[in-house]
Enzyme design. Structure first.
Site, PDB file in Angstrom:
ATOM      1  N   TYR A  40     -24.476   5.736 -18.062  1.00 21.15           N
ATOM      2  CA  TYR A  40     -23.834   6.503 -16.987  1.00 21.15           C
ATOM      3  C   TYR A  40     -24.894   6.836 -15.940  1.00 21.15           C
ATOM      4  O   TYR A  40     -25.646   5.966 -15.537  1.00 21.15           O
ATOM      5  CB  TYR A  40     -23.138   7.732 -17.578  1.00 21.15           C
ATOM      6  CG  TYR A  40     -22.106   8.330 -16.656  1.00 21.15           C
ATOM      7  CD1 TYR A  40     -21.056   7.559 -16.175  1.00 21.15           C
ATOM      8  CD2 TYR A  40     -22.193   9.659 -16.260  1.00 21.15           C
ATOM      9  CE1 TYR A  40     -20.115   8.099 -15.314  1.00 21.15           C
ATOM     10  CE2 TYR A  40     -21.250  10.212 -15.402  1.00 21.15           C
ATOM     11  CZ  TYR A  40     -20.215   9.422 -14.931  1.00 21.15           C
ATOM     12  OH  TYR A  40     -19.292   9.961 -14.083  1.00 21.15           O
ATOM     13  N   LYS A  95       1.130  -6.213 -29.298  1.00 21.93           N
ATOM     14  CA  LYS A  95       0.697  -7.383 -28.538  1.00 21.93           C
ATOM     15  C   LYS A  95      -0.818  -7.370 -28.370  1.00 21.93           C
ATOM     16  O   LYS A  95      -1.489  -8.397 -28.485  1.00 21.93           O
ATOM     17  CB  LYS A  95       1.376  -7.371 -27.171  1.00 21.93           C
ATOM     18  CG  LYS A  95       1.314  -8.679 -26.426  1.00 21.93           C
ATOM     19  CD  LYS A  95       2.380  -9.624 -26.908  1.00 21.93           C
ATOM     20  CE  LYS A  95       2.481 -10.838 -26.018  1.00 21.93           C
ATOM     21  NZ  LYS A  95       3.718 -11.588 -26.231  1.00 21.93           N
TER      22      LYS A  95
END
Length: 766
Positions: A40, A95
């Site tokens: 970060y 899925k």
């Protein structure tokens, strides 16, 4: 299994141990302040600035290139219809699971709460920069057509509505092969499509691309044949309207060569099937219940080639054969779209793969002796490991040749190798074991059936057809637990202490005493021991009254192992029993030996442990590459422990050169092929991926497998006992239900293989 039982298990499956089916996992180190400063602020600014200058760098510095969005508004969810975006989320997660396990593609599922076409399109366009591809899912027609068309035109990443194109691609491959088998010409066959939704339209278009003649195609909806003189036809229905003098499905199929069902259950009758042409091709793809049941169809006509959407019959038209691998190929060349050329390439690759000799592992997985191209095998099986190395390269090549690939592949052999490495084989191993057990289930004694987890495992074993449980323990306790579990099957329950087992108990005691009377065992002791479940169960297996035994759930391993070895005995030529643990690691199954029996094995013991490990791995259809571990590398330390390992390897190389094993070698070199091959180019493990580790002593083996299991939270099978005459396997104290079921699969396969074990081993002669 009853529907209520399945429904209950489905809810528990989705809730525990963590709600849902997918999660986000960090791919970078994040333990230290430095790690976080790179992940970060301030370090993250560098890739941000790089991407600002060159947007393509997003593929270099972020997960975009392997990230697909599965997006739906929940208006056409499976067979459930318009249930809404939120209710459709479990399907979208499912899925995502399939994308990951079949093609190693990461997924975010996105549920968009709008039925407005323009709002949906704008939402997807606004979030598209996050993703490398978009999989549209469960969106009702005709809106689905417009949504996909617009997104394909307006985005520069692959977009595919799988409900349309997945079914089309798989069924087109099946149709291509079915027509070939019947000796017909695809340009001349008469095709009837029942259903006029998104999938039916897409299938019909792809059949045309494959060579079918539009004049030979008739499409029906719920009102009958779609005719040109009908009013208010949608654009898509008008595309396939006919002017033939036909009005009903029954009229349409008379004399037809092909019936494509994408509608509802039981609309295609035996009478209709009988009216079709010779060698009819019937794809009844309504789910979960087809337009005509498979058994009804093949009983009605012997010449029919039949496919359904179900997994319990031959020729399953399953979208999982397509979408993971199509997106894999598209992502890997950074295709800007999935075009017709890429879909046709997938069709041909699937069709051609079905004609190739089927690997034995696929036969085993599906419990078949010899799958081969023909009426009952016109498309590959979903768990065929070759799919990932055949379909993506075909799709990638088509993308390159059609000019939509932004990052072409130059070395396709290296690409195939990389694809093969993407998926570990751990889950495939368990599927193979389960399917192999189901193909010839054996009777298995559960010696501790009055424990809830053991009984749960027995229930799964019975209901899944893995084996035939025999339950040992207090009958009343077992029956009460069975009532709690709704386990109402007719299974054999035996209490060895009961009066009704007196005759068998005494018979077993007599047999056991005859074998042990000159080793300090009295007849009275034998009778007393036969009241104990482990002794009684072992004698059942010895006397052929059961095929296999699993025990050890409630007692320590040593307390169970000793009597089992005494009663069962060792295989011919085996001096020491040993055990291997199968560790389901990210790199695939790893076999650790010996993890349970030999505290400080000799050279001879290590030879035998290696040979037994090699044999067990081959039973599991895994080619063994074994490393004999030590703290030393090929003689770098001249002490007793590494020397015995080195001597064992030398003996194996001389007398059993067919076994791929080398050492002594340190664990890091054993597992790091690049470093090992560079430093020790003479090794028999050159260019080999090690998948079996032979440890120098019990301390190192047992500590290693337990540390890896707990630190990495990985599934294990074992310890798998090696060297006993009969299939007896000892569970870890307090193991999980899944681990018990896995061990039963091993025990059943072991029972199937038991007859082959005789005379395999010879004594090490030094």
């Amino acid at each position: 299994m009853s529907n209520s039982k399945i429904n209950s298990e489905a809810l528990l499956y989705h809730q525990f141990p963590t709600p849902g089916k997918i999660q986000v996992v960090p791919t970078k180190k994040h333990a230290t302040q430095k790690d976080l400063s790179l992940a970060y602020s301030p370090g993250v600014a560098e890739p941000c600035l790089a991407i600002e200058k060159n947007p393509d760098d997003a593929y270099k510095y972020t997960s975009k290139g392997n990230l697909v969005a599965v997006i739906s508004n929940g208006t056409a969810v499976l067979g459930l219809g318009d249930i809404g975006a939120l209710a459709g989320k479990p399907v979208m997660e499912g899925k995502g699971l399939l994308f990951k396990i079949f093609a190693d593609i990461d997924v975010f599922d996105i549920e968009v709460d709008t039925k407005d076409v323009e709002q949906f399109i704008q939402t997807v366009k606004n979030i598209a920069p996050t993703f490398g591809g978009i999989n549209l899912e469960d969106i009702k027609a005709p809106e689905a057509f417009e949504i996909e068309r617009r997104l394909k035109e307006e985005l520069d990443i692959p977009v595919m509505h799988d409900d349309q194109h997945g079914t089309a691609i798989i069924s087109a491959a099946a149709l291509k092969n079915a027509v070939e088998i019947t000796g017909k010409d695809i340009s001349k066959v008469n095709i009837v499509i029942n259903g006029a939704g998104a999938a039916a339209i897409s299938c019909s278009r792809l059949y045309l691309a494959l060579g079918a003649d539009r004049n030979n195609m008739v499409m029906c909806d719920s009102k009958g044949v779609i005719r040109k003189d009908a009013e208010n036809l949608t654009e898509q229905k008008a595309e396939f309207a006919t002017d033939k003098n036909l009005r009903t499905l029954e009229e349409a199929v008379e004399g037809a060569d092909v019936f494509i069902g994408l509608s509802i259950a039981d609309v295609f009758t035996p009478k209709m099937l009988l009216s079709m042409a010779n060698d009819p091709i019937v794809f009844a793809m309504a789910n979960p219940n087809p337009e005509i049941e498979y058994d009804v169809a093949v009983a009605t006509r012997k010449d029919v080639i039949m496919a359904t959407g179900r997994s319990d019959h031959p020729n399953q038209v399953n979208n999982v054969l397509g979408f993971p691998f199509i997106f894999r190929g598209a992502l890997d060349v950074r295709a800007t779209k999935i075009n017709e050329e890429m879909k046709i390439a997938a069709v041909h690759a699937l069709a051609n793969l079905a004609k190739e000799p089927v690997p034995e592992q696929v036969n085993i997985t599906y419990g078949e002796k010899h799958i081969q191209f023909g009426k009952e095998y016109i498309i590959p099986k979903p768990f065929d490991h070759r799919l990932i190395i055949e379909i993506p390269p075909a799709v990638a090549k088509a993308a390159m040749e059609s000019g939509v690939a932004k990052q072409p592949i130059s070395d396709f052999e290296a690409y195939r190798d990389a694809l093969a490495d993407r998926l570990g084989t751990s889950s495939k191993l368990m599927r193979m074991l389960t399917s192999r057990a189901k193909a010839n289930p054996k009777s298995v004694v559960f010696a501790e059936a009055d424990h809830l987890n053991v009984l749960k495992a027995a229930q799964i074993v019975l209901e899944d057809g893995i084996g035939k449980p025999i339950l040992l323990g207090d009958k009343e306790i077992i029956k009460e637990l069975m009532r709690e579990l709704n386990f109402d099957a007719d299974v054999e329950i035996i209490d060895p202490k009961s009066d009704e087992e007196r005759e068998r108990r005494h018979r077993f005691a007599q047999i056991y005493w005859e074998k042990r009377k000159r080793k300090g065992t009295s007849l009275l002791d034998a009778k007393k021991w036969m009241r104990e479940r482990n002794y009684f169960a072992a004698m059942m297996v010895n006397e052929g009254e059961a095929d296999a035994l699993v025990t050890g759930y409630s007692r320590s391993y040593p307390s169970v192992a000793k009597p089992i070895i005494e009663l069962i005995g060792k295989s011919e030529g085996v001096e020491k029993v040993a055990a291997t643990n199968i560790m389901m690691t990210a790199r695939g199954p790893m076999f650790f030996s010996d993890t349970a029996f030999n505290i400080n094995p000799t050279e001879a013991d290590l030879v035998q442990i290696t040979r037994m490990t090699d044999r067990v791995m081959r039973i599991f259809d895994i080619e063994p590459n074994l490393a004999m571990l030590s703290y030393s590398n090929f003689g770098s330390a001249k002490f007793e422990s590494p020397s015995k390992s080195s001597n064992a390897v030398a003996y194996l190389h001389k007398h059993f050169p067919e076994i791929i094993v080398d050492g002594e070698i340190q664990a890091d070199f054993a597992l790091d092929m690049e470093s090992r091959d560079e430093k020790f180019p003479f090794s028999k493990l050159q260019n080999k991926k090690v998948n079996g580790l032979i440890f120098p002593d019990l301390n190192s083996a047992n500590i290693s497998y337990k540390l890896i299991r707990r630190l990495n939270n990985i599934e294990t099978i074992g310890p798998v006992v090696m060297g006993l005459k009969k299939p007896v396997h000892i569970l870890q104290l307090g193991c999980s239900v899944d681990e018990i079921v896995n061990m039963v699969c091993v025990a059943v396969v072991d029972a199937q293989e038991n007859i082959k074990k005789q005379d395999y081993f010879t004594t090490f002669e030094g």
